[in-house]
Motif scaffolding. Structure first.
Motif, mmCIF file in Angstrom:
data_model
loop_
_atom_site.group_PDB
_atom_site.id
_atom_site.type_symbol
_atom_site.label_atom_id
_atom_site.label_comp_id
_atom_site.label_asym_id
_atom_site.label_seq_id
_atom_site.Cartn_x
_atom_site.Cartn_y
_atom_site.Cartn_z
ATOM 1 N N UNK A 168 -13.741 -1.584 -19.151
ATOM 2 C CA UNK A 168 -12.628 -0.668 -19.465
ATOM 3 C C UNK A 168 -11.927 -0.138 -18.219
ATOM 4 N N UNK A 169 -11.966 -0.910 -17.127
ATOM 5 C CA UNK A 169 -11.319 -0.505 -15.871
ATOM 6 C C UNK A 169 -10.216 -1.512 -15.535
ATOM 7 N N UNK A 170 -9.026 -1.004 -15.214
ATOM 8 C CA UNK A 170 -7.887 -1.862 -14.866
ATOM 9 C C UNK A 170 -7.632 -1.816 -13.368
ATOM 10 N N UNK A 171 -7.568 -2.995 -12.743
ATOM 11 C CA UNK A 171 -7.115 -3.144 -11.363
ATOM 12 C C UNK A 171 -6.250 -4.399 -11.304
ATOM 13 N N UNK A 172 -5.523 -4.580 -10.210
ATOM 14 C CA UNK A 172 -4.753 -5.807 -10.022
ATOM 15 C C UNK A 172 -5.271 -6.558 -8.804
ATOM 16 N N UNK A 173 -5.106 -7.869 -8.848
ATOM 17 C CA UNK A 173 -5.563 -8.714 -7.746
ATOM 18 C C UNK A 173 -4.467 -8.861 -6.701
ATOM 19 N N UNK A 174 -4.866 -9.315 -5.524
ATOM 20 C CA UNK A 174 -3.926 -9.490 -4.438
ATOM 21 C C UNK A 174 -2.837 -10.498 -4.717
ATOM 22 N N UNK A 175 -3.065 -11.422 -5.630
ATOM 23 C CA UNK A 175 -2.075 -12.467 -5.911
ATOM 24 C C UNK A 175 -0.762 -11.881 -6.388
ATOM 25 N N UNK A 176 -0.803 -10.780 -7.141
ATOM 26 C CA UNK A 176 0.433 -10.151 -7.619
ATOM 27 C C UNK A 176 1.327 -9.720 -6.460
ATOM 28 N N UNK A 177 0.733 -9.463 -5.307
ATOM 29 C CA UNK A 177 1.462 -8.920 -4.157
ATOM 30 C C UNK A 177 1.697 -9.976 -3.075
ATOM 31 N N UNK A 178 1.416 -11.230 -3.400
ATOM 32 C CA UNK A 178 1.541 -12.317 -2.424
ATOM 33 C C UNK A 178 2.898 -12.997 -2.571
ATOM 34 N N UNK A 179 3.803 -12.849 -1.597
ATOM 35 C CA UNK A 179 5.106 -13.502 -1.700
ATOM 36 C C UNK A 179 5.021 -15.017 -1.672
ATOM 37 N N UNK A 180 3.989 -15.530 -1.007
ATOM 38 C CA UNK A 180 3.770 -16.976 -0.927
ATOM 39 C C UNK A 180 2.320 -17.259 -1.308
ATOM 40 N N UNK A 204 -11.462 -8.755 -11.661
ATOM 41 C CA UNK A 204 -10.523 -8.111 -12.583
ATOM 42 C C UNK A 204 -10.992 -8.268 -14.032
ATOM 43 N N UNK A 205 -11.459 -9.465 -14.380
ATOM 44 C CA UNK A 205 -11.947 -9.717 -15.735
ATOM 45 C C UNK A 205 -13.207 -8.912 -16.026
ATOM 46 N N UNK A 206 -14.130 -8.914 -15.073
ATOM 47 C CA UNK A 206 -15.371 -8.161 -15.265
ATOM 48 C C UNK A 206 -15.096 -6.665 -15.349
ATOM 49 N N UNK A 207 -14.136 -6.188 -14.597
ATOM 50 C CA UNK A 207 -13.775 -4.769 -14.649
ATOM 51 C C UNK A 207 -13.173 -4.416 -16.001
ATOM 52 N N UNK A 264 -12.387 -7.929 -0.480
ATOM 53 C CA UNK A 264 -13.676 -8.299 -1.060
ATOM 54 C C UNK A 264 -14.454 -9.189 -0.105
ATOM 55 N N UNK A 265 -15.759 -9.095 -0.191
ATOM 56 C CA UNK A 265 -16.618 -9.920 0.657
ATOM 57 C C UNK A 265 -16.433 -11.396 0.316
ATOM 58 N N UNK A 266 -16.763 -12.228 1.275
ATOM 59 C CA UNK A 266 -16.655 -13.683 1.104
ATOM 60 C C UNK A 266 -17.376 -14.119 -0.171
ATOM 61 N N UNK A 267 -16.710 -14.961 -0.958
ATOM 62 C CA UNK A 267 -17.313 -15.510 -2.163
ATOM 63 C C UNK A 267 -17.054 -14.727 -3.431
ATOM 64 N N UNK A 268 -16.436 -13.543 -3.320
ATOM 65 C CA UNK A 268 -16.111 -12.755 -4.515
ATOM 66 C C UNK A 268 -14.648 -13.005 -4.872
ATOM 67 N N UNK A 269 -14.423 -13.517 -6.066
ATOM 68 C CA UNK A 269 -13.083 -13.871 -6.527
ATOM 69 C C UNK A 269 -12.445 -12.656 -7.207
#
Length: 406
Positions: A356-368, A349-352, A339-344
């Protein structure tokens, strides 16, 4: 007699009784109830080889009812192990046999079985970042300390791996294993080039660290064949190769396997504490593979998922414009969208979800730590026209988040 008292009221304090690592685990991934599930990394229902599997199961059951419906042992059905060994022998040029294979209930179980064998509290597991959440959960559940190695467009960086292993050694610690999806990574879609695979194998060998190669997306090639597996590059030394039928046949079969040196496989089998995978399912999978239809099935799903990858890529470019970027994967199931700078990502994910659209954020895939700059978009279960509409909704959500933050 009726009562208003809730079932199981009182009794044990389950929170107090939980194991020591439960609080360290992220939530498991799951299918979404939303209308447009861009998080489902599973084969499309319409592509499943239902008739071929039904025929194979009947043949397997009729051929040996007693064997199919009785415990089959922890290592699994030997003829299927021999079939997998022959296939991997052909791919790698190594002389492998059924003793080099153990069968598991999907690749997630295979990874957990490996974690149970080699990891304990305080041990170090090195993992490519971003990473498959199931591996993160398995390693943390064993009390391991996870150390991340960053990726670039070519997957795990060899130079960063060398630095991480040197740093771990300087601390007086020992890394036990290195985990990566070298081909069509989940979530990034990256594929490690052949030369870098050789570098990673050499670095791991110098440090005496086991490589766990998760090849869940093998066969889902869209732009030509993938490089030789890490297992093949290493000539089988110091690498455990994890495969599965989930992505190319059906996830519901729950069949995976580990290929490795005979001594390593003996240890993995020894630490398995159940009574083995379903003999009926293992025999069914072998009958399916031997039925002669899998090659045509694989070619078909390559065409289906290649089209959906291309549709998804085109739709993201149109819907997001300069608000997002990605690298087109050569196979597999995912677009890893930066995502471009400044987009959380969580706000997106909440707005999607509101659309009615499901996606996952990068945090789920972050080991640290966390990752709020990425989302993972899975395209395999959504037909092209629906995929375009879902991504258009996702782009609208991204534009709304961008506008709210400006």
């Amino acid at each position: 007699m009726s009562t208003d008292e809730p079932a199981f009221a009182g009794g044990a304090d389950y929170e107090r009784l939980l194991g020591p690592f439960v609080g360290d685990l992220a939530q498991p991934t799951s299918l979404s109830p939303l209308a447009y599930d861009l998080n489902a990394g599973v084969p499309d229902h319409a592509t499943l080889p239902v008739d071929a599997i039904a025929d194979a199961m009947e043949r397997a059951l009729r051929a040996d009812p007693g064997g199919a419906l009785t415990y089959g042992g922890a290592q699994g059905y030997e003829p299927l192990r021999a079939w997998i060994a022959d296939r991997e022998s052909e791919a790698s040029g190594l002389a492998l046999g059924p003793q080099n294979v153990t069968l598991c209930s999907g690749s997630a179980h295979a990874i957990d079985n490996i974690a149970a064998t080699f990891l304990g509290p305080g041990d170090v597991a090195v993992i490519s970042a971003p990473a498959y959440p199931g591996a993160i959960r398995s390693f943390r559940a064993r009390g391991a300390r996870i150390v991340a190695v960053p990726q670039d467009e070519g997957g795990m960086r060899a130079d960063a791996l060398a630095e991480v292993l040197d740093r771990i050694a300087a601390e007086g610690a020992t890394a036990k294993l290195i985990y990566l999806v070298a081909t069509y990574d989940n979530p990034s879609g990256a594929t490690v080039p052949r030369g870098r695979r050789e570098e990673i194998v050499d670095i791991a060998a110098r440090h005496g660290v086991l490589i766990v190669e998760d090849d869940a997306y093998a066969g889902l090639d869209f732009d030509g064949p993938a490089p030789d597996s890490m297992f093949s590059v290493a000539r089988g030394r110091g690498v455990l190769y994890v495969g599965t039928a989930s992505k190319t046949v059906a996830t519901g079969l729950r069949v995976g396997w580990v290929v490795g040196g005979e001594e390593a496989i003996r240890h993995v089998v020894f630490t398995r504490l159940d009574n083995g995978s379903s003999p009926l399912v293992l025999r069914t999978l072998l009958a399916y593979y031997e039925g002669g239809t899998h090659g045509a099935h694989l070619a078909r799903i390559q065409d289906v998922y290649r089209e959906r990858r291309d549709v998804a890529a085109e739709a993201v470019r149109a819907a997001f414009g300069e608000l997002a970027s990605f690298v087109l994967p050569g196979g597999g199931f995912y677009l890893w969208i930066r995502l471009a700078e400044g987009i959380d990502a969580s706000a997106l994910q909440t707005a999607a979800a509101e659309r009615d659209v499901a996606v996952t954020t990068g945090t789920l895939y972050a080991p640290e730590g966390s990752d709020e700059r990425h989302i993972r978009l899975a395209y395999p279960t959504v037909p092209p026209d629906t995929l375009r509409g879902a991504i258009a909704r996702l782009g609208e959500a991204c534009a709304a988040v961008a506008a709210a933050g400006s």
